[in-house]
Design a protein around this motif. Structure first.
Motif, PDB file in Angstrom:
ATOM      1  N   PHE A 113     -39.758 -15.151   0.195  1.00 41.40           N
ATOM      2  CA  PHE A 113     -39.893 -14.600   1.585  1.00 41.40           C
ATOM      3  C   PHE A 113     -40.983 -12.935   1.822  1.00 41.40           C
ATOM      4  CE2 PHE A 113     -35.054 -15.167   0.974  1.00 41.40           C
ATOM      5  CZ  PHE A 113     -34.556 -14.423   2.146  1.00 41.40           C
ATOM      6  N   LEU A 114     -42.099 -12.971   0.858  1.00 38.80           N
ATOM      7  CA  LEU A 114     -43.083 -12.612   1.034  1.00 38.80           C
ATOM      8  C   LEU A 114     -44.126 -12.803   1.772  1.00 38.80           C
ATOM      9  CD1 LEU A 114     -43.402 -10.715  -2.690  1.00 38.80           C
ATOM     10  CD2 LEU A 114     -42.305 -10.157  -0.489  1.00 38.80           C
ATOM     11  N   ALA A 115     -43.859 -14.458   2.070  1.00 36.30           N
ATOM     12  CA  ALA A 115     -44.783 -15.128   2.657  1.00 36.30           C
ATOM     13  C   ALA A 115     -44.775 -14.850   4.231  1.00 36.30           C
ATOM     14  CB  ALA A 115     -44.864 -16.710   2.002  1.00 36.30           C
ATOM     15  N   ALA A 116     -42.836 -15.606   4.292  1.00 34.70           N
ATOM     16  CA  ALA A 116     -42.391 -15.692   5.738  1.00 34.70           C
ATOM     17  C   ALA A 116     -42.273 -14.241   5.675  1.00 34.70           C
ATOM     18  CB  ALA A 116     -40.791 -16.134   5.151  1.00 34.70           C
ATOM     19  N   GLN A 117     -42.180 -13.167   5.068  1.00 38.82           N
ATOM     20  CA  GLN A 117     -42.682 -11.581   5.725  1.00 38.82           C
ATOM     21  C   GLN A 117     -43.921 -11.371   6.628  1.00 38.82           C
ATOM     22  OE1 GLN A 117     -41.213  -9.532   2.596  1.00 38.82           O
ATOM     23  NE2 GLN A 117     -39.264  -9.585   3.252  1.00 38.82           N
ATOM     24  N   LEU A 118     -45.257 -12.406   5.483  1.00 38.05           N
ATOM     25  CA  LEU A 118     -46.204 -11.973   5.792  1.00 38.05           C
ATOM     26  C   LEU A 118     -46.708 -12.724   7.359  1.00 38.05           C
ATOM     27  CD1 LEU A 118     -49.230 -11.175   5.048  1.00 38.05           C
ATOM     28  CD2 LEU A 118     -49.634 -13.324   3.888  1.00 38.05           C
ATOM     29  N   ILE A 119     -46.102 -13.815   7.491  1.00 36.00           N
ATOM     30  CA  ILE A 119     -46.652 -15.455   8.833  1.00 36.00           C
ATOM     31  C   ILE A 119     -45.422 -13.828   9.953  1.00 36.00           C
ATOM     32  CG2 ILE A 119     -45.402 -17.247   9.836  1.00 36.00           C
ATOM     33  CD1 ILE A 119     -45.726 -17.945   7.039  1.00 36.00           C
ATOM     34  N   GLY A 120     -44.308 -13.831   9.215  1.00 40.40           N
ATOM     35  CA  GLY A 120     -43.752 -12.867  10.741  1.00 40.40           C
ATOM     36  C   GLY A 120     -44.380 -11.478  10.755  1.00 40.40           C
ATOM     37  N   ALA A 121     -45.415 -11.170  10.467  1.00 41.54           N
ATOM     38  CA  ALA A 121     -45.448  -9.450  10.486  1.00 41.54           C
ATOM     39  C   ALA A 121     -46.491  -9.971  11.585  1.00 41.54           C
ATOM     40  CB  ALA A 121     -46.594  -9.121   9.492  1.00 41.54           C
ATOM     41  N   ALA A 122     -48.172 -11.289  11.473  1.00 44.63           N
ATOM     42  CA  ALA A 122     -48.913 -12.063  12.203  1.00 44.63           C
ATOM     43  C   ALA A 122     -47.860 -12.109  13.278  1.00 44.63           C
ATOM     44  CB  ALA A 122     -49.996 -13.041  11.508  1.00 44.63           C
ATOM     45  N   LEU A 123     -47.454 -12.771  13.174  1.00 41.34           N
ATOM     46  CA  LEU A 123     -46.825 -13.313  14.486  1.00 41.34           C
ATOM     47  C   LEU A 123     -46.189 -12.421  15.261  1.00 41.34           C
ATOM     48  CD1 LEU A 123     -45.670 -15.890  17.111  1.00 41.34           C
ATOM     49  CD2 LEU A 123     -43.472 -15.351  15.238  1.00 41.34           C
ATOM     50  N   GLY A 124     -45.951 -11.177  15.525  1.00 40.81           N
ATOM     51  CA  GLY A 124     -45.227  -9.595  15.417  1.00 40.81           C
ATOM     52  C   GLY A 124     -46.502  -9.568  16.476  1.00 40.81           C
ATOM     53  N   THR A 125     -47.475  -8.958  15.466  1.00 40.49           N
ATOM     54  CA  THR A 125     -48.813  -8.682  15.910  1.00 40.49           C
ATOM     55  C   THR A 125     -49.509  -9.267  17.064  1.00 40.49           C
ATOM     56  OG1 THR A 125     -49.327  -7.881  13.679  1.00 40.49           O
ATOM     57  CG2 THR A 125     -50.681  -7.391  15.332  1.00 40.49           C
ATOM     58  N   ALA A 126     -49.833 -10.722  16.750  1.00 41.17           N
ATOM     59  CA  ALA A 126     -49.682 -11.546  17.779  1.00 41.17           C
ATOM     60  C   ALA A 126     -48.705 -10.939  19.387  1.00 41.17           C
ATOM     61  CB  ALA A 126     -49.834 -13.102  17.589  1.00 41.17           C
ATOM     62  N   ILE A 127     -47.203 -11.048  19.484  1.00 39.08           N
ATOM     63  CA  ILE A 127     -46.815 -10.494  20.367  1.00 39.08           C
ATOM     64  C   ILE A 127     -47.157  -9.711  21.102  1.00 39.08           C
ATOM     65  CG2 ILE A 127     -44.455 -10.387  20.914  1.00 39.08           C
ATOM     66  CD1 ILE A 127     -43.884 -12.772  18.727  1.00 39.08           C
ATOM     67  N   ALA A 128     -47.366  -8.427  20.244  1.00 39.91           N
ATOM     68  CA  ALA A 128     -46.781  -6.925  20.784  1.00 39.91           C
ATOM     69  C   ALA A 128     -48.193  -6.781  21.311  1.00 39.91           C
ATOM     70  CB  ALA A 128     -46.827  -5.855  19.346  1.00 39.91           C
ATOM     71  N   THR A 129     -49.460  -7.252  20.657  1.00 38.55           N
ATOM     72  CA  THR A 129     -50.949  -7.265  21.681  1.00 38.55           C
ATOM     73  C   THR A 129     -51.001  -7.739  22.308  1.00 38.55           C
ATOM     74  OG1 THR A 129     -51.486  -8.549  19.351  1.00 38.55           O
ATOM     75  CG2 THR A 129     -51.642  -6.307  19.556  1.00 38.55           C
ATOM     76  N   ALA A 130     -50.581  -9.257  22.605  1.00 38.93           N
ATOM     77  CA  ALA A 130     -50.594  -9.730  24.025  1.00 38.93           C
ATOM     78  C   ALA A 130     -50.066  -9.593  25.081  1.00 38.93           C
ATOM     79  CB  ALA A 130     -50.242 -11.353  23.797  1.00 38.93           C
ATOM     80  N   LEU A 131     -49.080  -8.474  24.755  1.00 34.50           N
ATOM     81  CA  LEU A 131     -47.892  -7.600  25.943  1.00 34.50           C
ATOM     82  C   LEU A 131     -48.520  -6.467  26.250  1.00 34.50           C
ATOM     83  CD1 LEU A 131     -44.174  -8.519  24.565  1.00 34.50           C
ATOM     84  CD2 LEU A 131     -44.675  -9.657  26.607  1.00 34.50           C
ATOM     85  N   TYR A 132     -48.965  -5.800  25.194  1.00 33.77           N
ATOM     86  CA  TYR A 132     -49.629  -4.314  25.817  1.00 33.77           C
ATOM     87  C   TYR A 132     -50.864  -4.301  24.938  1.00 33.77           C
ATOM     88  CZ  TYR A 132     -44.557  -3.261  27.010  1.00 33.77           C
ATOM     89  OH  TYR A 132     -43.063  -3.553  27.233  1.00 33.77           O
ATOM     90  N   PRO A 133     -52.195  -4.811  25.042  1.00 31.02           N
ATOM     91  CA  PRO A 133     -53.272  -4.827  24.496  1.00 31.02           C
ATOM     92  C   PRO A 133     -53.298  -3.543  24.431  1.00 31.02           C
ATOM     93  CG  PRO A 133     -53.725  -6.074  27.012  1.00 31.02           C
ATOM     94  CD  PRO A 133     -52.357  -5.971  26.879  1.00 31.02           C
ATOM     95  N   ALA A 134     -53.066  -2.425  25.061  1.00 27.66           N
ATOM     96  CA  ALA A 134     -54.002  -1.447  24.138  1.00 27.66           C
ATOM     97  C   ALA A 134     -52.200  -0.129  24.978  1.00 27.66           C
ATOM     98  CB  ALA A 134     -55.243  -0.913  25.121  1.00 27.66           C
ATOM     99  N   ARG A 135     -52.737   1.036  24.151  1.00 22.67           N
ATOM    100  CA  ARG A 135     -51.906   1.773  24.059  1.00 22.67           C
ATOM    101  C   ARG A 135     -51.170   2.941  25.728  1.00 22.67           C
ATOM    102  NH1 ARG A 135     -49.577   4.632  19.968  1.00 22.67           N
ATOM    103  NH2 ARG A 135     -52.041   4.535  19.470  1.00 22.67           N
TER     104      ARG A 135
END
Length: 254
Positions: free
Chosen positions: A207-229
Motif C-alpha cells: 500500500f505504501l508503494a502504491a501511495q508513493l506512485i499515486g502521489a507522483a501521478l497526482g502531482t504530475a496531473i495537477a501540475t500539467a493542468l495548472y502549472p502555476a497558482r
C-alpha cells in the motif's frame, strides 16, 4: 518559511499529531461501530465512509489554521517538493517534524479507537489486503487526492478544501478497490487494529508503494493542468499557517 505571528513548529507538529489521530480514530471507530450495528458489509462500508467524509472537513477546519492540516505524509512531501523553487511550501525541517507527528498521531488514534470499544489497545490486524487490484486502487485513490489538494489553491479555491476533500474521500471509499487509504500514516496506524478498518502488517508495504506512485501521478496531473497558482487567487494570509495547506491542501487524508 516562518512569518511574523505564525505558529511555532512545536504547535504545528501538535496540530498534525492531533488531526491525524482524530482522523484515524474516526476511521477505525466508525468501522467498529458499523460492524456491531449491522451484519451487512455494504451497510458497514456506508457507515464507515459517511463518518469519515463528515468528520474530515471538521478536522481540517480545527487544525488547518495552525499547521495547514496536511494529516498525510504524502501531502507534506509534495508540498515541500513543489515549494522548493519559490519557497512557498514547508521546509525540509518541517517535513522532518510533520512526518513523525503524523505517524505517532495515527497510531495513538488507533489505540484510542480500540480502547473506546473495549478492545486491546494494540492488536495486529489479520485483514489481508495484498493484491495487485488493491494496489491499483490505492494508486488511483492517492493520485486523485493529491491532484485535488494541489489543484484547489492553484484555482484560488483553497477555502473549499474541507468539504471537497471530505467528499472525495467519501466517494473514493466506493469507487476504488482498496477503499481509499491514500495516506501512509493512516495505513500504518490501521495495522494496529484487528477490526473492520484494519490492514495486516504484511500488506502495508504494498500500500505504501502504491501511495508513493499515486502521489507522483497526482502531482504530475495537477501540475500539467495548472502549472502555476491562479493569478486571480489573491494573496494568501501567510506563508504559514494557511487555510488548509500550503502549495497543497489535504488532508487524507485517509
Amino acid at each position: 518559511m516562518s512569518t511574523s505571528g505564525a505558529p511555532g513548529l512545536a504547535r504545528r507538529a501538535f496540530a498534525e499529531f492531533l488531526g491525524t489521530g482524530l482522523l484515524v480514530t474516526v476511521v477505525i471507530g466508525s468501522g467498529i461501530m458499523a460492524v456491531r450495528l449491522s451484519p451487512d458489509v455494504g451497510v458497514q462500508l456506508l457507515a464507515n465512509s459517511a463518518a469519515t467524509a463528515a468528520a474530515l472537513p471538521v478536522i481540517i477546519v480545527l487544525v488547518g489554521p495552525v499547521s495547514g492540516a496536511h494529516l498525510n505524509p504524502m501531502v507534506s512531501l509534495v508540498d515541500w517538493l513543489l515549494g522548493r523553487r519559490n519557497r512557498a511550501g514547508i521546509t525540509a525541517r518541517c517535513v522532518a517534524v510533520y512526518l513523525p507527528a503524523q505517524m505517532i498521531g495515527g497510531i495513538a488514534g488507533a489505540m484510542l479507537a480500540n480502547a473506546m470499544f473495549d478492545l486491546p489497545a494494540v492488536s495486529a490486524s489479520t485483514h489481508d489486503r495484498s493484491s495487485p487490484t488493491l494496489w491499483l486502487g490505492e494508486i488511483v485513490a492517492t493520485a486523485g487526492l493529491i491532484a485535488v489538494v494541489i489543484t484547489l489553491p492553484r484555482q484560488g479555491r483553497a477555502h473549499l478544501a474541507p468539504p471537497i476533500i471530505g467528499a472525495y474521500i467519501g466517494a473514493a471509499y466506493w469507487f476504488t478497490s482498496s477503499t481509499s487509504f491514500a495516506n501512509p500514516a493512516v495505513t500504518i496506524a490501521r495495522g494496529f487494529t484487528d477490526t473492520f478498518a484494519g490492514i495486516a502488517p504484511a500488506s502495508i508495504p504494498g500500500f505504501l508503494a502504491a501511495q508513493l506512485i499515486g502521489a507522483a501521478l497526482g502531482t504530475a496531473i495537477a501540475t500539467a493542468l495548472y502549472p502555476a497558482r491562479a493569478a486571480t487567487a489573491g494573496p494568501e494570509p501567510a506563508a504559514h499557517p494557511r487555510p488548509v495547506a500550503p502549495e497543497v491542501s489535504d488532508a487524507r487524508a485517509v
